[in-house]
Scaffold this active site. Structure first.
Site, mmCIF file in Angstrom:
data_model
loop_
_atom_site.group_PDB
_atom_site.id
_atom_site.type_symbol
_atom_site.label_atom_id
_atom_site.label_comp_id
_atom_site.label_asym_id
_atom_site.label_seq_id
_atom_site.Cartn_x
_atom_site.Cartn_y
_atom_site.Cartn_z
ATOM 1 C CG HIS A 65 23.162 -15.998 -6.531
ATOM 2 N ND1 HIS A 65 23.018 -14.645 -6.266
ATOM 3 C CD2 HIS A 65 24.270 -16.399 -5.886
ATOM 4 C CE1 HIS A 65 24.016 -14.271 -5.493
ATOM 5 N NE2 HIS A 65 24.780 -15.303 -5.249
ATOM 6 C CE LYS A 89 25.674 -6.748 -1.100
ATOM 7 N NZ LYS A 89 24.467 -7.546 -1.423
HETATM 8 C C1 R5P Z 1 23.229 -10.824 -3.563
HETATM 9 O O1 R5P Z 1 24.119 -11.499 -4.006
HETATM 10 C C2 R5P Z 1 21.997 -10.541 -4.334
HETATM 11 O O2 R5P Z 1 22.279 -10.021 -5.597
HETATM 12 C C3 R5P Z 1 21.121 -9.537 -3.592
HETATM 13 O O3 R5P Z 1 21.806 -8.305 -3.510
HETATM 14 C C4 R5P Z 1 20.803 -10.009 -2.220
HETATM 15 O O4 R5P Z 1 20.471 -11.381 -2.218
HETATM 16 C C5 R5P Z 1 19.675 -9.211 -1.645
HETATM 17 O O5 R5P Z 1 19.447 -9.677 -0.354
HETATM 18 P P1 R5P Z 1 18.772 -8.765 0.742
HETATM 19 O O6 R5P Z 1 17.512 -8.209 0.166
HETATM 20 O O7 R5P Z 1 18.524 -9.730 1.878
HETATM 21 O O8 R5P Z 1 19.764 -7.716 1.123
#
Ligand code: R5P
Length: 286
Positions: A118, A184
């Site tokens: 990450h 987002k």
């Molecule tokens: C965020 O920092 C990651 O890149 C993903 O966008 C995120 O973890 C996705 O999480 P979810 O599927 O719960 O929206």
């Protein structure tokens, strides 16, 4: 070199063993009646061992630590294709642990490899026996070359947020495709709103790419948005298919055509293998 596959990465370990022409050791796993984990490496080990185990759950973290301990006599490389807790890499509120650091500190090996962690700063938390840094391998090229073979019609790659921009750029480059980014806004831990940039997706096949799909909230919003803008087909691709809770239902209800992912986490959607990435990324023994 012998390959030791943990319970979360048996298929990937077998694929790596096959492509590296190494022996795949037999490991037994079971759970004691009180819930404690047990494993035993049935085969004799070499001087040089490669452990492959994703830490998808708390139990899988324990199995990784047990594998490392059982194989710690020789030169030990560890591949953690999906490093769980990577998103808890900071103290967001007073009194919280840095969970990624706590787990990284427990891993005693000569070399550690992760895939699209990450945040690369987490690599600094590993304190390896060799003194070397932990290494992050990127599956962008792997995903890009596999998507290219799927023959989408002039696809537009979309990053669902700014955080995934570099990844999507790299995937698009491998595919020689166009890419764009959505913005987002997180409303709560399970809800996000996507605010569009100027993306003309009308009548185009789009592939939304992210490092992971967890609850599916980020992707579901992006899918609905792109559908609303007249995209012809909408596919999603990710490195790590966490796919927790009802993520699949959310994605298909939002109108996705397919979910494509790698085998850093072994799911039904894991049609792209990172075995070649591991084969080429793992260094020869010093
Ligand atoms: C965020 O920092 C990651 O890149 C993903 O966008 C995120 O973890 C996705 O999480 P979810 O599927 O719960 O929206």
């Amino acid at each position: 070199m012998k390959i030791l596959g943990g319970p979360a990465s048996q298929l990937l370990a077998a694929r790596v063993a096959k492509s590296m022409q190494c022996e795949l050791a037999l490991v037994e796993f079971k759970e004691f009646p009180d819930g404690e984990s047990y494993l035993r490496i049935v085969d004799e080990l070499d001087e040089d061992t490669l452990v492959i185990q994703s830490t998808t759950t708390n139990d899988q973290i324990i199995y990784l630590l047990q594998l490392i301990d059982a194989a710690s006599d020789g030169f030990l490389r560890v591949v953690i294709p999906y490093f769980g807790y990577a998103r808890q890499d900071k103290r967001f509120k007073l009194g919280e642990p840095i969970s990624a650091r706590a787990i990284a500190h427990a891993i005693k090996a000569d070399e550690v490899y992760v895939i699209n962690i990450h945040d690369q700063q987490t690599l600094e938390y590993f304190q390896l026996r060799s003194g070397n840094p932990a290494i992050n391998l990127s599956a962008a090229q792997t995903i890009g070359s596999n998507l290219k073979e799927m023959n989408f019609a002039d696809p537009l790659l979309i990053s669902p947020d700014e955080g995934a921009t570099q990844l999507v750029h790299d995937v698009a480059q491998a595919m020689q495709s166009e890419f764009d980014v959505l913005v987002k806004k997180r409303v709560s831990s399970e809800q996000v709103q996507i605010q569009p940039k100027t993306v003309d997706v009308h009548d185009r096949d789009v592939v939304i790419v992210d490092d992971m799909i967890s609850t599916g909230g980020t992707m579901a919003e992006a899918i609905k948005l792109l559908r609303g803008q007249g995209a012809r087909e909408v596919h999603v691709a990710c490195i790590h298919p966490v796919l927790s809770l009802n993520a699949r239902l959310r994605l298909y209800r939002a109108g996705v055509d397919s979910i494509l992912a790698t085998d850093t986490i072994e799911r039904a959607e894991s049609c792209i293998s990172v075995a070649p990435l591991i084969k080429h990324g793992v260094k020869a023994k010093p």
